[in-house]
Write an enzyme that holds these catalytic residues in place. Structure first.
Site, mmCIF file in Angstrom:
data_model
loop_
_atom_site.group_PDB
_atom_site.id
_atom_site.type_symbol
_atom_site.label_atom_id
_atom_site.label_comp_id
_atom_site.label_asym_id
_atom_site.label_seq_id
_atom_site.Cartn_x
_atom_site.Cartn_y
_atom_site.Cartn_z
ATOM 1 N N TYR A 142 0.503 -31.116 -12.101
ATOM 2 C CA TYR A 142 0.730 -32.504 -12.535
ATOM 3 C C TYR A 142 -0.541 -33.278 -12.263
ATOM 4 O O TYR A 142 -1.108 -33.183 -11.170
ATOM 5 C CB TYR A 142 1.895 -33.104 -11.749
ATOM 6 C CG TYR A 142 2.126 -34.585 -12.000
ATOM 7 C CD1 TYR A 142 1.842 -35.523 -11.016
ATOM 8 C CD2 TYR A 142 2.634 -35.048 -13.202
ATOM 9 C CE1 TYR A 142 2.050 -36.888 -11.232
ATOM 10 C CE2 TYR A 142 2.847 -36.404 -13.428
ATOM 11 C CZ TYR A 142 2.547 -37.318 -12.430
ATOM 12 O OH TYR A 142 2.747 -38.666 -12.653
ATOM 13 N N ASP A 237 -8.865 -31.313 -10.175
ATOM 14 C CA ASP A 237 -8.027 -32.460 -9.817
ATOM 15 C C ASP A 237 -7.687 -32.348 -8.330
ATOM 16 O O ASP A 237 -6.783 -31.616 -7.940
ATOM 17 C CB ASP A 237 -6.743 -32.477 -10.659
ATOM 18 C CG ASP A 237 -5.848 -33.639 -10.255
ATOM 19 O OD1 ASP A 237 -4.831 -33.878 -10.944
ATOM 20 O OD2 ASP A 237 -6.139 -34.302 -9.236
ATOM 21 N N LYS A 270 -5.249 -40.776 -3.387
ATOM 22 C CA LYS A 270 -4.479 -40.639 -2.160
ATOM 23 C C LYS A 270 -5.292 -40.890 -0.889
ATOM 24 O O LYS A 270 -5.553 -42.040 -0.540
ATOM 25 C CB LYS A 270 -3.764 -39.276 -2.148
ATOM 26 C CG LYS A 270 -2.753 -39.149 -3.313
ATOM 27 C CD LYS A 270 -2.051 -37.816 -3.324
ATOM 28 C CE LYS A 270 -1.315 -37.622 -4.611
ATOM 29 N NZ LYS A 270 0.073 -38.155 -4.588
HETATM 30 P P1 KE4 Z 1 -1.078 -41.261 -9.166
HETATM 31 O O1 KE4 Z 1 -1.234 -41.858 -10.548
HETATM 32 O O2 KE4 Z 1 0.384 -41.044 -8.828
HETATM 33 O O3 KE4 Z 1 -1.842 -42.027 -8.097
HETATM 34 O O4 KE4 Z 1 -1.777 -39.816 -9.182
HETATM 35 C C1 KE4 Z 1 -1.366 -38.878 -10.113
HETATM 36 C C2 KE4 Z 1 -1.668 -37.487 -9.592
HETATM 37 C C3 KE4 Z 1 -2.766 -36.817 -10.096
HETATM 38 N N1 KE4 Z 1 -3.088 -35.575 -9.669
HETATM 39 C C4 KE4 Z 1 -2.343 -34.948 -8.727
HETATM 40 C C5 KE4 Z 1 -2.735 -33.569 -8.288
HETATM 41 C C6 KE4 Z 1 -1.212 -35.596 -8.162
HETATM 42 O O5 KE4 Z 1 -0.478 -34.942 -7.220
HETATM 43 C C7 KE4 Z 1 -0.865 -36.887 -8.601
HETATM 44 C C8 KE4 Z 1 0.348 -37.635 -8.057
HETATM 45 N N2 KE4 Z 1 1.179 -36.895 -7.157
HETATM 46 C C9 KE4 Z 1 2.564 -37.267 -7.111
HETATM 47 C C10 KE4 Z 1 3.266 -36.342 -6.108
HETATM 48 N N3 KE4 Z 1 3.571 -35.101 -6.679
HETATM 49 C C11 KE4 Z 1 2.750 -38.710 -6.731
HETATM 50 C C12 KE4 Z 1 4.162 -39.075 -6.347
HETATM 51 C C13 KE4 Z 1 4.821 -39.851 -7.433
HETATM 52 O O6 KE4 Z 1 4.640 -39.526 -8.629
HETATM 53 O O7 KE4 Z 1 5.553 -40.774 -7.051
#
Ligand code: KE4
Length: 428
Positions: A142, A237, A270
């Site tokens: 993701y 990523d 993060k």
């Molecule tokens: P954000 O847009 O949520 O800040 O980042 C997206 C993203 C991009 N790349 C990776 C590897 C990620 O894990 C994420 C976001 N992770 C999720 C948890 N699996 C955020 C939690 C959520 O969606 O509420």
């Protein structure tokens, strides 16, 4: 004090599903989400005053634990000077310099406000820099919710992806080729079919969105070679793994195993924001010069490099560079994982687990899975019983079997022991 249930019912009146991000609604595990009132060190407290040992840490950012004094002080001081100016500030330079010092594969970096924005921009940059439209992603990874990344595998490698979300036009998904993670044969075939048309390959080097699946060394090695041979950019990523699996992120881990290894574009989020809205993407000067205002790839943001967020990120990055920080965090996380495996074995529950630095994952499977299909083969109901068994005993794990876990530096030995005691009862 309103109960979690009352808050959830009220939230659902005004916010879709009662949450601002779907996974928080507990739909995968069932039950009522806990509305968190505050965090302190390794703990979060819900609206009913119940304390949980926090193994989510906001899905990765809270590597120091909640309310670290040095970070809190830096944020308060920055806030007093001003929340946002929409003009350059010195602290953005300081944070950029700090990130580049720790990520030698990048010469320049651009700050944005979320991981989604960072990966979306990285894909656009790769497309602009190569003049190509197609790219490869992997099932189970993701990368945020930008249209071109909400795509699942097509019927075959020659066909392109299909949208995983309503609202994503097929025309957009058609440029995305989705392969099986760790599948060398598919990788070779996809490059043979599309090599010269590929702008990039984007991958989570340790897939935290499949809970915890490592990209196999031969796979990463070959991926690097194929990208170089075909002029496609390799995008790591590291939104989740960055500054979480080690001070030099996952790319540092792979570079220690594959001499000279480095991705072409890296994405962070993060941890670099320490819990405030901040993410980043970077590459060589050669690639980054394609970005506006220098080049033709447009990318922008009102709150990009926000003065309060950069203060939070900078203070966090300074703390994790302290001597022994990752040695201690990795050892603690490994003790957790080994302890869970031992408790599962004592109770005859099939269980596999792995960790790198302060990130871990576990599966109610006898062996560690290598791809998404295997992960999703887990007994969901069993996982959900374990999740609630732990939650009821004050241990907050990720509310989905495909999500990773995170240990903070604030976790104490007593917390670790309490977690294992809870697991022993929950697994029984
Ligand atoms: P954000 O847009 O949520 O800040 O980042 C997206 C993203 C991009 N790349 C990776 C590897 C990620 O894990 C994420 C976001 N992770 C999720 C948890 N699996 C955020 C939690 C959520 O969606 O509420």
């Amino acid at each position: 004090m309103s109960s979690n249930q009352a808050l959830f019912e009220r939230a659902q009146q005004v916010i879709p599903g009662g949450v601002n991000s779907p996974v928080r609604a507990f739909r995968a595990v069932g039950g009522t989400p806990r509305f968190i009132a505050r965090g302190e060190g390794a703990y979060i407290y819900d609206a009913e005053g119940r304390r949980y040992i926090d193994y989510i840490g906001s899905w990765g950012p809270m590597i120091l634990g909640h309310g670290h004094p040095a970070v809190l002080e830096a944020v308060l001081a920055a806030a007093r000077e001003g929340f946002s100016f929409g003009a350059p500030t010195e602290r953005e330079i300081e944070l950029a310099e700090e990130i580049l010092k720790l990520v030698p594969s990048m010469e320049q970096v651009r700050l944005v406000s979320s991981g989604t924005e960072a990966t979306m921009s990285a894909i656009r940059l790769a497309r602009g820099a190569t003049g190509r439209s197609k790219f490869i992603k992997f099932e189970g990874c993701y990368h945020g919710h930008t249209d071109s990344l909400l795509v699942k595998a097509g019927s075959g490698l020659a066909t392109f992806g299909n949208p995983t979300s309503a609202g994503v036009p097929a025309e957009v998904a058609q440029h995305t080729v989705v392969l099986e993670y760790n599948n060398l044969a598919q990788l070779e075939e996809a490059f043979a079919l599309h090599g010269r048309e590929l702008a990039c390959v984007i991958i989570e080097p340790i897939a935290g969105n499949m809970n915890f699946v490592r990209a196999a060394l031969p796979f990463v090695k070959r991926l690097r070679e194929l990208c170089s041979e075909h002029g496609a950019l390799l995008v790591f990523d590291e939104v989740m793994t960055g500054f979480r699996v080690g001070l030099h992120s996952a790319q540092g881990h792979y570079a220690s195993l594959i001499p000279g290894f480095k991705p072409d574009i890296s994405v962070f989020g993060k941890v670099i924001g320490g819990g405030m809205p901040l993410a980043a993407f970077g590459a060589s000067r050669e690639i980054m010069k394609h970005l506006a205002p220098l080049g033709g790839v447009y990318q922008a943001g009102t709150l990009s490099g926000n003065p309060v967020a950069t203060a939070c990120g900078l203070a966090t990055l300074r703390e994790i560079q302290k001597p022994g920080f990752f040695t201690e965090l990795a050892a603690k996380t490994r003790r957790l994982v080994d302890g869970l495996k031992a408790v599962a074995a004592q109770n005859g529950v099939p269980f596999s687990a792995d960790s790198e630095g302060g990130m871990f994952g576990f599966f109610l499977l006898p062996e560690l899975p290598q791809n998404y299909q295997t992960v999703m083969g887990t007994d969901k109901d069993r996982f959900n019983r374990f999740f609630h068994g732990m939650l009821d005993r004050g241990v907050y794990l990720a509310p989905a079997l495909y999500e990773a876990g995170f240990v903070s530096a604030a976790l104490s030995e007593a917390d670790l022991q309490a977690t294992l005691d809870a697991a022993r009862e929950a697994l029984r």
